[in-house]
Design an enzyme around this catalytic site. Structure first.
Site, PDB file in Angstrom:
ATOM      1  N   GLU A  31      -7.497   1.600  10.108  1.00  0.00           N
ATOM      2  CA  GLU A  31      -8.478   0.896  10.912  1.00  0.00           C
ATOM      3  C   GLU A  31      -7.874   0.760  12.313  1.00  0.00           C
ATOM      4  O   GLU A  31      -6.743   0.293  12.452  1.00  0.00           O
ATOM      5  CB  GLU A  31      -8.762  -0.501  10.325  1.00  0.00           C
ATOM      6  N   ARG A 256       2.800  -0.501  -2.200  1.00  0.00           N
ATOM      7  CA  ARG A 256       3.058  -0.671  -0.772  1.00  0.00           C
ATOM      8  C   ARG A 256       4.542  -0.661  -0.507  1.00  0.00           C
ATOM      9  O   ARG A 256       5.342  -1.050  -1.355  1.00  0.00           O
ATOM     10  CB  ARG A 256       2.520  -2.017  -0.300  1.00  0.00           C
ATOM     11  N   LYS A 266      -0.338  -5.896  10.107  1.00  0.00           N
ATOM     12  CA  LYS A 266      -0.877  -5.798  11.460  1.00  0.00           C
ATOM     13  C   LYS A 266      -1.272  -7.158  12.008  1.00  0.00           C
ATOM     14  O   LYS A 266      -1.139  -7.417  13.192  1.00  0.00           O
ATOM     15  CB  LYS A 266      -2.113  -4.893  11.450  1.00  0.00           C
TER      16      LYS A 266
HETATM   17  P1  ATP Z   1      -1.900  -4.183   7.298  1.00  0.00           P
HETATM   18  O1  ATP Z   1      -1.855  -4.825   5.955  1.00  0.00           O
HETATM   19  O2  ATP Z   1      -0.582  -3.988   7.935  1.00  0.00           O
HETATM   20  O3  ATP Z   1      -2.883  -4.816   8.211  1.00  0.00           O
HETATM   21  P2  ATP Z   1      -3.807  -2.299   6.503  1.00  0.00           P
HETATM   22  O4  ATP Z   1      -3.696  -1.830   5.109  1.00  0.00           O
HETATM   23  O5  ATP Z   1      -4.835  -3.318   6.798  1.00  0.00           O
HETATM   24  O6  ATP Z   1      -2.395  -2.725   7.009  1.00  0.00           O
HETATM   25  P3  ATP Z   1      -5.049   0.072   7.443  1.00  0.00           P
HETATM   26  O7  ATP Z   1      -5.259   0.519   8.830  1.00  0.00           O
HETATM   27  O8  ATP Z   1      -6.233  -0.310   6.644  1.00  0.00           O
HETATM   28  O9  ATP Z   1      -4.035  -1.138   7.520  1.00  0.00           O
HETATM   29  O10 ATP Z   1      -4.140   1.082   6.641  1.00  0.00           O
HETATM   30  C1  ATP Z   1      -4.336   2.443   6.567  1.00  0.00           C
HETATM   31  C2  ATP Z   1      -3.697   2.950   5.313  1.00  0.00           C
HETATM   32  O11 ATP Z   1      -2.307   2.650   5.298  1.00  0.00           O
HETATM   33  C3  ATP Z   1      -4.300   2.330   4.079  1.00  0.00           C
HETATM   34  O12 ATP Z   1      -4.580   3.360   3.158  1.00  0.00           O
HETATM   35  C4  ATP Z   1      -3.219   1.421   3.556  1.00  0.00           C
HETATM   36  O13 ATP Z   1      -3.266   1.367   2.167  1.00  0.00           O
HETATM   37  C5  ATP Z   1      -1.951   2.097   4.040  1.00  0.00           C
HETATM   38  N1  ATP Z   1      -0.877   1.116   4.214  1.00  0.00           N
HETATM   39  C6  ATP Z   1      -0.851   0.070   5.053  1.00  0.00           C
HETATM   40  N2  ATP Z   1       0.286  -0.633   4.919  1.00  0.00           N
HETATM   41  C7  ATP Z   1       1.018  -0.017   3.962  1.00  0.00           C
HETATM   42  C8  ATP Z   1       2.301  -0.261   3.363  1.00  0.00           C
HETATM   43  N3  ATP Z   1       3.060  -1.295   3.720  1.00  0.00           N
HETATM   44  N4  ATP Z   1       2.728   0.601   2.407  1.00  0.00           N
HETATM   45  C9  ATP Z   1       1.986   1.646   2.054  1.00  0.00           C
HETATM   46  N5  ATP Z   1       0.777   1.936   2.562  1.00  0.00           N
HETATM   47  C10 ATP Z   1       0.280   1.117   3.511  1.00  0.00           C
HETATM   48 MG    MG Z   2      -6.867  -2.723   6.069  1.00  0.00          MG
END
Ligand code: ATP
Ligand code: MG
Length: 542
Positions: A31, A256, A266
């Site tokens: 996102e 994760r 984020k």
């Molecule tokens: P955050 O929790 O940091 O805000 P998010 O999951 O909301 O991260 P996205 O932009 O939705 O951020 O993430 C894009 C992709 O990265 C998603 O498929 C998510 O599952 C993966 N992702 C994000 N953080 C991790 C992590 N710590 N380990 C593995 N995959 C991750």
């Molecule tokens: Mg997300």
């Protein structure tokens, strides 16, 4: 290095063998509401490497279905970060380009009696959902006619309904043990400006509805996501099926990545930026790819770390020393060796001729001859590290300079400290030493054993350098909100000197300062004002 066998790779292999798919297509779906961090690197590396290992494709798709926090600046930085990591997406797509199709799919649900407009307040919807121990209650709007639902949905789309006045919900099962299946909201109204679609749309699909459709539109075969989406999978499958998407993607969850003493969300990172706790998303303490890059981490080390840490079905917290080990391995092979002094103490070599400066030719890298040599000056006045001198030798393990002790200077001579000159306040002003001209490095002199070898910088040609050293911004064991836990002293600065060769380095170039650690030329560094960021010390402190 390619990706190890793991449970997802096995599924892909089977799907190819059984001809369920002819090709593997994955996607990375960020996102655009922040910068990518090292946790995202796990998702990026995993998606790209898995597809690559089967000759498949990986899309970059911006999951931009929430206009309020998204911005083009994030889009641009995400693209450049992925390229920096070493991957080129097969295509770059925007979920918001699929809004028309999603609308059509929502209408299909309504026509099948599988979605309805709910005019209950957000609070009422939440309360009626119940909990894992309390059954949900059906909304009074649940059994509207298809015609009425179509009319209202159209009115929502045309901007005739106010924000928050109604939502579209999927009609599934209010008593499902899986909360996600209790008539989830799939569309809401927002009049916010959208970074990619401007003001085209005032209704926005929710993640659980949008994501499976996005995957299906792109023909994604395996939709990999982190573990928190496991409970969403039945809904994912429901949406693909009931909206009658021709291609059927499969969601697979993986654990994760969390690194100890590293904030990896984020939301928190954004807070640190917005409240000016850090200098920006690229602050060298940030676990963002931009921050790691500015700090001096290499894409090779990050990829290796991700690949070596493997992939599992459980969330894992990994010791940061593992990333640092991958980094040291990489930098050890690449970074030229220089000398720099972080905390200078002047030494006057009283028996060295005045006004004489000799140049010593020294290899830049001990193992790579092609990197050539550099010339380091030596004269009557040098700086050594404050830390490398004590008046009295404390014990036999101490291998540095002391009063009347002798040490070797890297690439130069043996010196013996003869005298300590104090300031009025009792602190040391400078040292007087003598050198032995017979002991020049490379002269074959080996008969005497000095008390250790230390680094130095010659005074007349010493280049002023700002050294930045970093620690964790927050520690896992401390409690409280992110702002109160923030460690103000996580960025330390020292003003010292380096040998003249430092001038030839460019922003992002890396070197090893002998005995100090690996350093990277900071983004803000100029020839007049050199700034070096500590990437890692030479040895793990653990
Ligand atoms: P955050 O929790 O940091 O805000 P998010 O999951 O909301 O991260 P996205 O932009 O939705 O951020 O993430 C894009 C992709 O990265 C998603 O498929 C998510 O599952 C993966 N992702 C994000 N953080 C991790 C992590 N710590 N380990 C593995 N995959 C991750
Ligand atoms: Mg997300």
């Amino acid at each position: 290095m390619s990706i190890h066998s793991n449970f997802i790779k096995s599924i892909m292999e089977t799907d190819l063998e059984t001809k369920k798919h002819h090709e593997i297509i994955t996607r990375f779906p960020p996102e655009p509401n922040g910068f990518l961090h090292i946790g995202h690197a796990r998702a990026i590396v995993t998606n790209f490497e898995l597809a690559k290992s089967f000759g498949g494709k990986t899309n970059l798709r911006f999951d931009d279905t929430n206009p309020s926090k998204e911005d083009d600046i994030f889009v641009q930085n995400i693209i450049s970060d992925i390229r920096w990591l070493g991957y080129e997406p097969d295509g770059i797509y925007y979920a918001s380009d699929y809004f028309e199709e999603m609308y059509v799919r929502a209408v299909i649900l309504i026509k099948k009696g599988l979605a309805y407009i709910d005019e209950s307040s957000a609070d009422d919807i939440k309360n009626m959902r119940g909990s894992t121990s309390i059954k949900g209650i059906e909304s009074p709007y649940r059994n509207r006619s298809v015609e009425e639902n179509l009319k209202l949905f159209e009115a929502m789309k045309l901007g005739q309904k106010e924000e928050g006045s109604c939502v579209l919900r999927a009609k599934i099962d209010m008593s499902s043990p899986n909360m996600n299946m209790r008539d989830p909201v799939i569309y809401r109204i927002s009049f916010d400006h959208h970074h990619h679609r401007g003001n085209d749309w005032v209704i926005y699909p929710m993640y659980d509805f949008a994501h499976p459709i996005e995957d299906a539109i792109e023909g994604i075969t395996h939709s990999l996501c982190s573990l928190e989406f496991e409970d969403h999978r039945p809904l994912y499958d429901w949406v693909v099926r009931e909206t009658e998407m021709p291609k059927i993607p499969r969601q697979i969850e993986f654990g994760r990545l969390t690194i100890e003493n590293t904030v990896m969300s984020k939301r928190y990172l954004r807070q640190l930026v917005e409240e000016n706790k850090v200098t920006g998303w690229d602050d060298p303490r940030m676990p963002t790819l931009k921050g790691l890059r500015r700090r001096g981490y290499t894409p090779e080390a990050i990829r290796k770390f991700i690949l070596e840490s493997g992939l599992s079905k459980i969330n894992s917290t990994i010791d940061s020393s593992m990333l640092d080990a991958a980094l040291r391995d990489d930098l050890n092979q690449k970074a030229g060796r220089l000398m720099g002094v972080k905390d200078p103490l002047k030494v006057v070599i009283t028996n060295y001729p005045e006004n004489q400066v000799e140049q010593l030719d020294v290899e830049l890298h001990p193992d790579i001859e092609t990197t050539g040599t550099r010339s380091i000056p030596f004269s009557r006045e040098i700086y050594i590290e404050q830390e490398d001198f004590v008046v009295e030798k404390p014990n036999n393990k101490y291998k540095r300079l002391y009063l009347s002790g002798e040490v070797r200077l890297f690439h130069a001579y043996f010196i013996t400290c003869q005298n300590v000159i104090y300031k009025e306040d009792g602190t040391i002003d400078y040292l007087e030493a003598t050198y032995d001209p017979e002991t020049k490095s490379g002269s074959g002199f080996e008969s005497r054993k000095p008390n250790g070898t230390i680094h130095f910088v010659e005074v007349s040609q010493a280049v002023p350098v700002t050294f930045n050293m970093f620690g964790p911004m927050v520690l896992d064991e401390e409690e409280g909100d992110i702002i109160s836990r923030f460690k103000e002293d996580s960025w330390q600065t020292q003003h010292g000197f380096a040998e003249p060769f430092i001038i030839s380095l460019q922003v992002e170039d890396k070197c090893q300062f002998k005995r100090l650690g690996f350093y990277c030329v900071d983004t803000l560094s100029t020839k007049e004002n050199i700034i070096m960021n500590e990437i890692a010390t030479l040895k793990s402190s653990k």
